[in-house]
Design an enzyme around this catalytic site. Structure first.
Site, PDB file in Angstrom:
ATOM      1  N   ALA A  69      41.957  39.348  43.967  1.00  0.00           N
ATOM      2  CA  ALA A  69      40.924  39.141  45.170  1.00  0.00           C
ATOM      3  C   ALA A  69      40.428  37.755  44.827  1.00  0.00           C
ATOM      4  O   ALA A  69      40.395  37.245  43.700  1.00  0.00           O
ATOM      5  CB  ALA A  69      39.840  39.900  45.187  1.00  0.00           C
ATOM      6  N   GLY A 112      43.455  42.702  42.099  1.00  0.00           N
ATOM      7  CA  GLY A 112      44.455  42.885  43.677  1.00  0.00           C
ATOM      8  C   GLY A 112      45.767  42.427  43.580  1.00  0.00           C
ATOM      9  O   GLY A 112      46.669  43.091  44.046  1.00  0.00           O
ATOM     10  N   GLU A 115      47.313  45.390  41.964  1.00  0.00           N
ATOM     11  CA  GLU A 115      47.528  46.456  42.896  1.00  0.00           C
ATOM     12  C   GLU A 115      48.190  46.272  44.151  1.00  0.00           C
ATOM     13  O   GLU A 115      49.158  47.255  44.542  1.00  0.00           O
ATOM     14  CB  GLU A 115      45.992  46.692  43.513  1.00  0.00           C
ATOM     15  CG  GLU A 115      44.804  47.125  42.498  1.00  0.00           C
ATOM     16  CD  GLU A 115      43.678  46.941  43.123  1.00  0.00           C
ATOM     17  OE1 GLU A 115      43.045  45.865  43.388  1.00  0.00           O
ATOM     18  OE2 GLU A 115      42.941  48.112  43.097  1.00  0.00           O
ATOM     19  N   GLU A 135      38.545  43.622  36.673  1.00  0.00           N
ATOM     20  CA  GLU A 135      37.474  43.613  37.521  1.00  0.00           C
ATOM     21  C   GLU A 135      36.338  44.005  36.674  1.00  0.00           C
ATOM     22  O   GLU A 135      35.174  43.831  37.099  1.00  0.00           O
ATOM     23  CB  GLU A 135      37.853  44.676  38.469  1.00  0.00           C
ATOM     24  CG  GLU A 135      38.677  44.029  39.867  1.00  0.00           C
ATOM     25  CD  GLU A 135      40.075  44.676  39.452  1.00  0.00           C
ATOM     26  OE1 GLU A 135      40.589  44.875  38.372  1.00  0.00           O
ATOM     27  OE2 GLU A 135      41.070  44.847  40.663  1.00  0.00           O
TER      28      GLU A 135
HETATM   29  N1  CO8 Z   1      39.937  34.070  42.808  1.00  0.00           N
HETATM   30  C1  CO8 Z   1      39.672  32.667  43.007  1.00  0.00           C
HETATM   31  N2  CO8 Z   1      40.132  31.643  42.491  1.00  0.00           N
HETATM   32  C2  CO8 Z   1      40.952  32.048  41.494  1.00  0.00           C
HETATM   33  C3  CO8 Z   1      41.229  33.316  41.037  1.00  0.00           C
HETATM   34  C4  CO8 Z   1      40.950  34.312  41.956  1.00  0.00           C
HETATM   35  N3  CO8 Z   1      40.884  35.705  41.494  1.00  0.00           N
HETATM   36  N4  CO8 Z   1      42.214  33.282  39.958  1.00  0.00           N
HETATM   37  C5  CO8 Z   1      42.267  31.834  39.480  1.00  0.00           C
HETATM   38  N5  CO8 Z   1      41.555  31.154  40.423  1.00  0.00           N
HETATM   39  C6  CO8 Z   1      41.352  29.711  40.384  1.00  0.00           C
HETATM   40  C7  CO8 Z   1      40.552  29.128  39.438  1.00  0.00           C
HETATM   41  O1  CO8 Z   1      39.151  29.483  39.791  1.00  0.00           O
HETATM   42  C8  CO8 Z   1      41.094  27.783  39.332  1.00  0.00           C
HETATM   43  O2  CO8 Z   1      40.667  26.905  40.170  1.00  0.00           O
HETATM   44  P1  CO8 Z   1      40.166  25.585  39.956  1.00  0.00           P
HETATM   45  O3  CO8 Z   1      41.288  24.687  39.681  1.00  0.00           O
HETATM   46  O4  CO8 Z   1      39.495  24.827  41.087  1.00  0.00           O
HETATM   47  O5  CO8 Z   1      38.898  25.709  38.850  1.00  0.00           O
HETATM   48  C9  CO8 Z   1      42.717  27.841  39.538  1.00  0.00           C
HETATM   49  O6  CO8 Z   1      42.669  29.065  40.179  1.00  0.00           O
HETATM   50  C10 CO8 Z   1      43.395  28.016  38.231  1.00  0.00           C
HETATM   51  O7  CO8 Z   1      42.775  29.257  37.356  1.00  0.00           O
HETATM   52  P2  CO8 Z   1      42.557  28.784  35.875  1.00  0.00           P
HETATM   53  O8  CO8 Z   1      41.904  27.353  35.560  1.00  0.00           O
HETATM   54  O9  CO8 Z   1      41.463  29.874  35.649  1.00  0.00           O
HETATM   55  O10 CO8 Z   1      43.736  29.151  35.158  1.00  0.00           O
HETATM   56  P3  CO8 Z   1      44.002  29.619  33.528  1.00  0.00           P
HETATM   57  O11 CO8 Z   1      45.425  29.443  33.352  1.00  0.00           O
HETATM   58  O12 CO8 Z   1      42.919  28.956  32.583  1.00  0.00           O
HETATM   59  O13 CO8 Z   1      43.689  31.061  33.682  1.00  0.00           O
HETATM   60  C11 CO8 Z   1      43.516  33.256  34.521  1.00  0.00           C
HETATM   61  C12 CO8 Z   1      44.406  32.141  34.424  1.00  0.00           C
HETATM   62  C13 CO8 Z   1      43.499  34.041  33.163  1.00  0.00           C
HETATM   63  C14 CO8 Z   1      44.336  34.253  35.733  1.00  0.00           C
HETATM   64  C15 CO8 Z   1      42.050  33.111  35.295  1.00  0.00           C
HETATM   65  O14 CO8 Z   1      42.260  32.401  36.352  1.00  0.00           O
HETATM   66  C16 CO8 Z   1      41.377  34.390  35.568  1.00  0.00           C
HETATM   67  O15 CO8 Z   1      40.846  35.141  34.787  1.00  0.00           O
HETATM   68  N6  CO8 Z   1      41.418  34.557  36.869  1.00  0.00           N
HETATM   69  C17 CO8 Z   1      40.535  35.574  37.608  1.00  0.00           C
HETATM   70  C18 CO8 Z   1      41.280  36.976  37.436  1.00  0.00           C
HETATM   71  C19 CO8 Z   1      40.369  38.110  37.875  1.00  0.00           C
HETATM   72  O16 CO8 Z   1      39.237  38.408  37.377  1.00  0.00           O
HETATM   73  N7  CO8 Z   1      41.162  38.859  38.814  1.00  0.00           N
HETATM   74  C20 CO8 Z   1      40.400  40.003  39.583  1.00  0.00           C
HETATM   75  C21 CO8 Z   1      39.673  39.421  40.751  1.00  0.00           C
HETATM   76  S1  CO8 Z   1      38.708  40.810  41.449  1.00  0.00           S
HETATM   77  C22 CO8 Z   1      39.902  41.758  42.306  1.00  0.00           C
HETATM   78  O17 CO8 Z   1      40.995  41.549  42.388  1.00  0.00           O
HETATM   79  C23 CO8 Z   1      39.090  42.985  42.703  1.00  0.00           C
HETATM   80  C24 CO8 Z   1      39.768  43.555  43.918  1.00  0.00           C
HETATM   81  C25 CO8 Z   1      39.015  44.584  44.426  1.00  0.00           C
HETATM   82  C26 CO8 Z   1      39.312  44.543  46.010  1.00  0.00           C
HETATM   83  C27 CO8 Z   1      38.036  44.972  46.408  1.00  0.00           C
HETATM   84  C28 CO8 Z   1      38.029  44.741  47.982  1.00  0.00           C
HETATM   85  C29 CO8 Z   1      36.582  44.809  48.866  1.00  0.00           C
END
Ligand code: CO8
Length: 261
Positions: A69, A112, A115, A135
């Site tokens: 998400a 997500g 998922e 999450e």
């Molecule tokens: N949302 C928004 N932005 C994101 C997300 C995300 N999920 N993942 C990455 N980005 C962005 C980063 O903020 C970054 O942006 P910026 O360059 O502006 O700083 C860009 O993408 C590149 O990411 P990174 O610099 O972090 O890249 P890395 O190679 O260092 O790391 C990772 C990659 C490990 C994947 C890292 O980006 C990460 O941990 N991302 C988040 C993963 C995460 O926690 N996902 C779960 C999200 S919560 C969810 O999915 C809940 C679903 C429930 C639905 C409920 C509906 C009501």
């Protein structure tokens, strides 16, 4: 050959009967903001009613299928915002897509994104794919079916480990656990998925639809009820022209031509 232009997804028909949907928010690793899910739901709803589309492939890019998400968007949602959130409706449209849905996964499939991949009927993963439900690290939990689909895909112990620790698994572990159907070299993930999609697109559409429905019934029904549904679907297909064509082509030693009737 671009079918229609959306903002967060791209639609292409690379070959007969296959629709390729590519998530295109590479700057945020294809984070699934609400607008993206709305487009995906709309594209699949349209594809469901389009007889020219027989199979759909969902793909990201080399770095990410989808990293979950959109966390920035999630941060703005309070309880009432979540209550009024339209995303469950979008997920429902994805869940009810009646044709084969394949996911080509390279890189991150997190939250997500994992998922979404699990909404596909078949996942093909590149060797560098990472599947995870992080999450818990954000103080929340999988909200689009992850706690349920993961158990059914990889079993309780590995599902618990993923959901409670937030640690992702690699493609080989996902293959061994049954989450993905095949692992390829990342350069060929999309090509291999499209190849499989083309072969499905050549199969009889009504039989595909009912077979998918029957397999998914195993999630919903006790065995006796699901076997009954299978038997009825089997009987129903006896009325289809494509079944006559399939059997006639086999006996004539020729390729069948299925028309979806
Ligand atoms: N949302 C928004 N932005 C994101 C997300 C995300 N999920 N993942 C990455 N980005 C962005 C980063 O903020 C970054 O942006 P910026 O360059 O502006 O700083 C860009 O993408 C590149 O990411 P990174 O610099 O972090 O890249 P890395 O190679 O260092 O790391 C990772 C990659 C490990 C994947 C890292 O980006 C990460 O941990 N991302 C988040 C993963 C995460 O926690 N996902 C779960 C999200 S919560 C969810 O999915 C809940 C679903 C429930 C639905 C409920 C509906 C009501």
């Amino acid at each position: 050959n671009t079918v229609e232009n959306y903002r967060d997804i791209r639609l292409q028909t690379p070959s007969d009967g296959v629709l390729l949907i590519t998530l295109q928010r590479p700057e945020v690793l294809n984070a699934l903001r609400s607008a993206l899910l709305a487009e995906l739901a709309a594209a699949l709803t349209q594809a469901a009613g389009d007889e020219a589309v027989r199979c759909v492939v969902l793909s990201g890019d080399r770095r990410a299928f989808a990293a979950g998400a959109d966390i920035r968007e999630l941060a703005e949602l309070d309880a009432i915002g979540v209550l009024k959130d339209r995303r469950p409706q979008y997920w429902q449209a994805i869940r009810h897509f009646p044709k084969p849905l394949l996911a080509a996964v390279n890189g991150y499939a997190l939250g997500g994104g994992c998922e979404l991949a699990m909404h596909a009927d078949i996942i093909i993963a590149g060797a560098d794919a990472r599947f995870g439900q992080p999450e818990i690290r954000l103080g929340t939990l999988p909200g689009a079916g992850g706690t349920q689909r993961l158990v059914r895909s990889v079993g309780k112990s590995l599902a618990m480990k993923m959901v409670l620790s937030g640690e992702p698994i690699d493609a080989q572990t996902a293959l061994a656990a049954g989450l993905v159907a095949e692992v390829t070299v990342p350069e060929l993930t999309l090509e291999r998925t499209l190849e499989l999609a083309r072969s499905l697109a050549a199969r009889p559409p009504l039989a595909l639809r009912l077979a998918k429905e029957c397999v998914l019934k195993s999630y919903e029904l006790p065995l006796e009820g699901a076997l009954d549904a299978e038997r009825k679907a089997f009987a129903l297909l006896a009325a289809s022209a494509d079944r006559r064509e399939g059997i006639a082509a086999f006996l004539d030693k020729r390729q069948p031509n299925f028309l979806g009737a």
